[in-house]
Each structure stands twice: as C-alpha cells, then as structure tokens.
Design a protein around this motif. Structure first.
Motif, short mmCIF file in Angstrom:
data_model
loop_
_atom_site.label_atom_id
_atom_site.label_comp_id
_atom_site.label_asym_id
_atom_site.label_seq_id
_atom_site.Cartn_x
_atom_site.Cartn_y
_atom_site.Cartn_z
N PRO A 7 -18.40 -86.97 -63.98
CA PRO A 7 -19.68 -87.63 -63.78
C PRO A 7 -19.77 -88.15 -62.35
O PRO A 7 -18.78 -88.14 -61.62
CB PRO A 7 -19.60 -88.80 -64.76
N TYR A 8 -20.93 -88.59 -61.95
CA TYR A 8 -21.14 -89.16 -60.62
C TYR A 8 -21.81 -90.51 -60.76
O TYR A 8 -22.45 -90.80 -61.77
CB TYR A 8 -22.03 -88.24 -59.78
N THR A 10 -24.81 -92.98 -60.28
CA THR A 10 -26.25 -92.71 -60.36
C THR A 10 -26.94 -93.47 -59.23
O THR A 10 -26.81 -94.69 -59.14
CB THR A 10 -26.79 -93.19 -61.72
N PHE A 25 -19.94 -92.33 -69.45
CA PHE A 25 -19.00 -91.20 -69.44
C PHE A 25 -17.58 -91.62 -69.07
O PHE A 25 -16.71 -90.79 -68.91
CB PHE A 25 -19.50 -90.13 -68.48
N GLU A 103 -30.24 -99.05 -64.93
CA GLU A 103 -30.11 -98.75 -66.35
C GLU A 103 -28.92 -99.56 -66.87
O GLU A 103 -28.95 -100.78 -66.76
CB GLU A 103 -30.00 -97.25 -66.56
N LEU A 245 -25.38 -90.31 -77.05
CA LEU A 245 -26.31 -90.71 -76.00
C LEU A 245 -27.70 -90.90 -76.59
O LEU A 245 -28.01 -90.37 -77.66
CB LEU A 245 -26.36 -89.63 -74.91
N ASP A 246 -28.52 -91.66 -75.91
CA ASP A 246 -29.88 -91.90 -76.36
C ASP A 246 -30.64 -90.55 -76.45
O ASP A 246 -30.58 -89.74 -75.53
CB ASP A 246 -30.58 -92.82 -75.35
N TYR A 247 -31.30 -90.34 -77.58
CA TYR A 247 -32.07 -89.12 -77.84
C TYR A 247 -31.21 -87.87 -77.96
O TYR A 247 -31.70 -86.76 -77.86
CB TYR A 247 -33.20 -88.91 -76.82
N ILE A 249 -29.11 -84.98 -79.85
CA ILE A 249 -29.18 -84.25 -81.13
C ILE A 249 -27.74 -84.02 -81.57
O ILE A 249 -26.96 -83.42 -80.82
CB ILE A 249 -29.94 -82.92 -80.95
N GLU A 309 -34.00 -88.43 -88.23
CA GLU A 309 -34.04 -89.20 -86.99
C GLU A 309 -33.64 -90.63 -87.29
O GLU A 309 -34.10 -91.22 -88.25
CB GLU A 309 -35.45 -89.15 -86.38
N ARG A 344 -31.64 -93.85 -80.05
CA ARG A 344 -32.19 -93.00 -81.10
C ARG A 344 -31.48 -91.66 -81.08
O ARG A 344 -31.20 -91.13 -80.01
CB ARG A 344 -33.70 -92.79 -80.87
N VAL A 345 -31.18 -91.15 -82.25
CA VAL A 345 -30.54 -89.83 -82.35
C VAL A 345 -31.23 -89.00 -83.42
O VAL A 345 -31.85 -89.54 -84.34
CB VAL A 345 -29.03 -89.92 -82.68
N LYS A 346 -31.08 -87.71 -83.28
CA LYS A 346 -31.59 -86.80 -84.31
C LYS A 346 -30.37 -86.08 -84.89
O LYS A 346 -29.57 -85.53 -84.13
CB LYS A 346 -32.54 -85.80 -83.67
N LYS A 348 -28.93 -83.08 -87.21
CA LYS A 348 -29.37 -81.79 -87.76
C LYS A 348 -28.42 -81.30 -88.85
O LYS A 348 -27.22 -81.41 -88.71
CB LYS A 348 -29.37 -80.73 -86.67
N THR B 11 -25.76 -87.82 -63.79
CA THR B 11 -25.07 -87.19 -64.93
C THR B 11 -25.87 -87.37 -66.22
O THR B 11 -26.20 -88.49 -66.59
CB THR B 11 -23.68 -87.82 -65.09
N PHE B 98 -36.32 -85.45 -78.54
CA PHE B 98 -34.85 -85.45 -78.54
C PHE B 98 -34.33 -84.32 -77.65
O PHE B 98 -35.03 -83.35 -77.39
CB PHE B 98 -34.32 -85.32 -79.97
#
Lengths: 348, 348
Positions: A7-8, A10, A25, A103, A245-247, A249, A309, A344-346, A348, B11, B98
C-alpha cells in the motif's frame, strides 16, 4: 517471478505535505516510519547546526541550552504509543467541514525513545510561578489574519509537561527520527492529539501565563454548535474496521472482521460489534494482558455472514468509561470525530 | 537541506492490487508508469518463456504464433491516449454501489508503442465468418458462480479490432511495459474503458459468434434502473478539477481553477465552469490545436473568489456533441459515472 503488492500513503496535499497512513492495510503493532502519517502546517524547515541545541528558558531557575550530544547520553525513556491527528476522520462529518479531508488514516503507532522532559526540568529547575510550558518548532509560515510569519508553537499545562511519559524524542522504532517527523528533537505527548507533539523543537519556554498562540486559541479548539469553545487535548475513544472494506463484496459463510481501537490517556476495555446498531456482541481483544495505555488494541470477530446487504457497526469503550457515541460531536473545525464506526458490505 | 514532497498511489486493495493515480497532484501530459493506476481482477500472473509467444488462431486464414522478437521488429505505431477504469468515480454514485470504491484517479495517460493488430491480421488473414476478436490474458482466478479458474478475457467487434489505433503494445513512455502493466504484450483500445485493454496477452482468437465470457456478459455491463442492460464500451465525456481541492479553504482574490477533461473516441471541445449550476462560462482549453482524440485536455479558469462558501461546477462537452449530465446514470455495478464535476470551497 512473484510480485509483492504494497500500500501507499494516501495524499491529501503536497505543500504543505499531508498524507495518511494506509492504515486499513497495515496490521503491524508499530508502523514503519515511511508509512507514518504526515501532517504539516508549513513547508518543511531547513535543518541547520542550530537545530542540535535545545534551550529551556523562561520561568526556570537556571536557563540552559542543552546539546544533542548531551541529551542522547542522559537516561532514556521509550514509549510505545499512537499519535492521531485531531482532524482524523474529518471527511465523515455531516454537515461537511472545510479543511483537509482526512479519512481514517491520520493515525500511526510506534516506539519513541528520548528523555523525559521532567528530567531536563529537574536540571533547570522550575520557578514557582511557572504554569505552562511552551514548545516552539522550527517550522513557520503565514497564518490567517496574522501579518508576519509565525512558527508552529503549542503549550502544555505544567502537570502534563512533567508527566514521565512526556518525552523529548530523538529515535523512532530504534532509528534516529527522520527529517519529516521532527529530526533531531520531537516532543511526544502520549494520549493527546498529534498537534501537541511539536516537531523540530527549537526552544522550550516556561511561562507564568496562558499561551495564546493561534494553534492554541484559534485552531485546535472545538467550536460546537450549542456550547462554548474549548481546547482540543486528549484523544477520544475510537476505532476502525480494517477488514472487510467499506462497500466490499464478500463471500457467504464465516468471515473475519478485524480492526483496531484506541483511546487517549486510557486503554480500550471493550469492542462491541453490531449488525443493526441495537444488539451488540463482544469482539475478541488481542493481547489483552499488555498495558495498553495510549496504545491501540487489535480486535477480531468471526461472523457467519448471510447473503444480502449488511451494515457492520463497531463501538469501542475505554477504562475511563467512555464509549464511541452514535452521533459525532459536530464542531466547526472538524476535530475529534469518533462516532461509532460503520461499514457496509454485500454478501454473495 | 531541502525535502521534496511527492504524492503516492491511493490504495483501494492489495490482493488483487487496485490503486489509483494521485491524479489531482499530477499535471503532466504523460503519467510515469509508477503512477499509472493499477486495476486487477486476479493475482499477478507469473511470467514464463511462453509469454513471449503470441498465437493468433480461430477464424483466420492461417493461424500463426508470433514471437516477441518478430513483433518488435515490425512496423510500429505509437498512440498517446488515456486509459480509464469503467469503475472510476464509482464512490460518487448515490445510492452507493458495492465494489471497489474508486474516487477520481482510476485514469492515467501515456504513450504506448506497439504494432497495430490490423498488421498482424493482415499476415494471418481474416476468415469471412469472423465477427469478433477474443483477447485472453495470462491472469486468472476464481469468478463468482463459476467452478473452475478462468482467465481474464474480453472481445472486440472486428471493426474496432482492426482500427489502426488498436495496438498490441510492448512499450509505455519509451520503455518496455512493466510487469504490473501487462509485460510483454498488452492490448490497447483507445477510447474504450480500460477493461478492453487486456494485459499479459496470452492468445488472440477470432470467432464467428458473440463472446460470452463473464467479463463481457456479467461484469462490464450497464444495468440501469429503467432500461435493458447493455455493454460498457466507449468512455463517457468527463472531467475533474485538480485545483482547488474539494473542501479546501482558499484565500480571497484571483485564484486559478484547473483540471482535465476527456472523452472516448472523441475530443473535448469545451469546458464550462459554473458557480450555481445555472450560468456557465467557458474555461480556457490548453493546447487546443493538437489532435486530442482519446487524450485528455487540460483546462484552466481564473476566478476572482469572493469570501464565503462556494460550489464550483465543471462540465465538459465533446466533438460528438455529448455533455456531462447533471445526474449520473445510476447502474447496479457502478460503471461510467460522468455527472457534472463538483467541488466545494471556502474562501476567506
């Protein structure tokens, strides 16, 4: 051939340099200096020979100019603690707040080595009138509504200044401080937001009054909607979810939720997880037996994720009885955001 | 000593690696390969000797396995163009979508050198039945609802495949492609979203049918709320503001607003600025006399900023008569966001 992915930081701004740690990360206890978040008010100062001398003056019995070579030979104190920018998570306020849109990564943790300020003050002595200790950095520039250039400067009440954990640091994670993080001397004030830990220390002045610098009376002040302004000091109890992570799947079935939680001048006693914001279940705290004062605590939770969700809530509590609130305390300059963490996560 | 500050990739995820270009901080025409955004569906593939052979088979008159050494000695074509991920700006959809939460940096631009695919197809010949050309990459992995591992693969209609600007690239900005960006061979499809520009090319197959791979029929399909699904192909007209930054606090008086605008299979003809979303004023396009097909256009606007809080709107138009819409076309998988660009600033 194998490729490793890393990672870097931000980037929030370049001049002055403000960059976040890619904290989601990084799972290590101590953050390498290259990943330590960078938060500057001004351009980086130029380092000259003078920087290796540290005068302590004002309300002392005997003013002394300490030299780098003296300080590093004195009794050392090593403190492992996090530093968090007071503006961390500012981007989450609603209504939004202007300024650097941090963030969740304006936080890092590592081990600082240096000398307790109280040891140096034992040598200079403290005058009976002394009330605050002012720390002036080598970094300077233009500040709103002030004609001339001013240095970055902050004070501490005498009581906090002489706490044995308040140190003049010259090493981070076993190496000399890097230029970007305050070389040669940086004040470290564990448990307070990062603005207190003045970088590139130029001088220390004990005063018999209350310090009125703009980074103390204008910036780093909470201006709430409904009450009087008051200064930003101790870090609020807070947390973040590193996985998922947010959102994101994710797949159905057992999945690991993990993150960190922290609190200033305190330690995290509990992290609760919820999927509806009503019922809460304990997460597992990792390394519970250690002294966690001013350090973050890693936590994890195994979740049998059903399809659909979902919102995942995370709420930390500390040894002072504080808990992350449902709503943040909105304030005009956007400091100290610590509402319950939510992603929030989805599935499957 | 002087310190230089540089931005970093932002990232989004590590495995597979997805990182954005810090595009707001880069003002160059061509983006260095280290800053080129990284978007992967799978782990990076291992590069073996086989990778230096490129078979073209299927509905051709004569199947041929081309060698790296042959291809680099053939007639070269150099194309300067941007590549943009179809999910760029996904984080801006409301309701949220998502998946990878790209902000504005899943776009980069540079010069690719390679050979027009049409030159290779002249050598193999094209069978009369050929309708599409399938490009298979060396990268592979698990995909939702599919038992076995599958490679990343996409097709182009024959017409787009034989366009002289559709090239098999082996250089970027004058150097061999890097491993992370498709070495040794990457398809470049100027004007289409990035998923079409298949990396680590393994084989090319001409088919007499419509390709049904999951990255063509499941992902990279627009699923709008009110109409039938249709495939993601050409890049929408779009823009971004590089300065000032969103929620930045700036000084009163004349300030420079600047950014870039782009459109696929087209060129940007106009960039309008507004402070209320109603009245629009032309921004100045930089380098207007150049051929800007499939390249971004830099623009600037001098603003006499009055004190207060403001919204700055930016709207690009292209040579096909398209304009950024006020509202994005929401779609289930979050592709092609191109609503009018909008930032908020506070002027002191």
């Amino acid at each position: 051939m194998e490729l490793s992915n890393k990672p870097y930081l931000t980037t929030r701004s370049i001049n002055p340099e403000n960059q976040e740690t890619p904290i989601k990360f990084l799972k290590t206890e101590t953050i390498p200096t290259t990943y330590f978040f960078r938060r500057n008010h001004f351009q980086y100062p130029t380092i000259l020979n003078d920087n290796f001398f540290l005068p302590i003056t004002g309300q002392v019995k005997m003013p002394i100019v300490f030299q780098y070579s003296q300080i590093v030979q004195m009794e050392t104190t090593a403190i492992k603690c996090f530093l968090e920018c007071a503006g961390n998570k500012r981007s989450k306020f609603n209504p939004p707040v202007f300024g650097e849109q941090w963030e969740e990564g304006a936080i890092s943790q590592g081990e600082w080595k240096g000398i307790s300020l109280s040891c140096l003050l034992e040598i200079t002595g403290i005058a009976a009138d002394a009330r605050e200790v002012v720390f002036v950095g080598y970094d300077y520039g233009k500040q709103e509504d002030i004609e001339h250039h001013i240095p970055f400067a902050r004070s501490l009440p005498l009581e906090k200044a002489i706490h044995p954990d308040t140190i003049i640091a010259y090493e981070y994670n076993g190496r000399p401080l890097t230029y970007k993080h305050g070389f040669p001397f940086r004040l470290i004030v564990p448990g307070w937001y990062g603005m207190a830990s003045v970088k590139w220390l130029k001088k220390i002045i004990l005063i018999d009054d209350t310090f009125k610098g703009p980074f103390q009376t204008d910036d780093y002040v909470y201006y709430p909607k409904l009450s009087d302004p008051y200064p930003v000091t101790m870090v609020n109890v807070n947390s973040l979810i590193q996985k998922p992570l947010d959102y994101e799947i994710i797949d159905e079935g057992v999945t690991l939720i993990e993150g960190i939680a922290w609190s200033g001048e305190s330690e995290v006693t509990n992290v609760d997880i919820s999927f509806n914001g009503q019922q809460w279940v304990d997460a597992i705290l990792i390394g519970e037996t250690l002294d966690k004062t001013n350090r973050w605590t890693k936590w994890k939770f195994h979740w049998n994720a059903p399809k659909g969700e979902h919102t995942i809530y995370c709420r930390a509590s500390d040894s002072k009885g504080r808990k992350q609130p449902l709503e943040p305390m909105w304030n005009k300059k956007g400091y100290g955001y610590n509402a319950i963490t939510k992603i929030r996560v989805k599935v499957k």
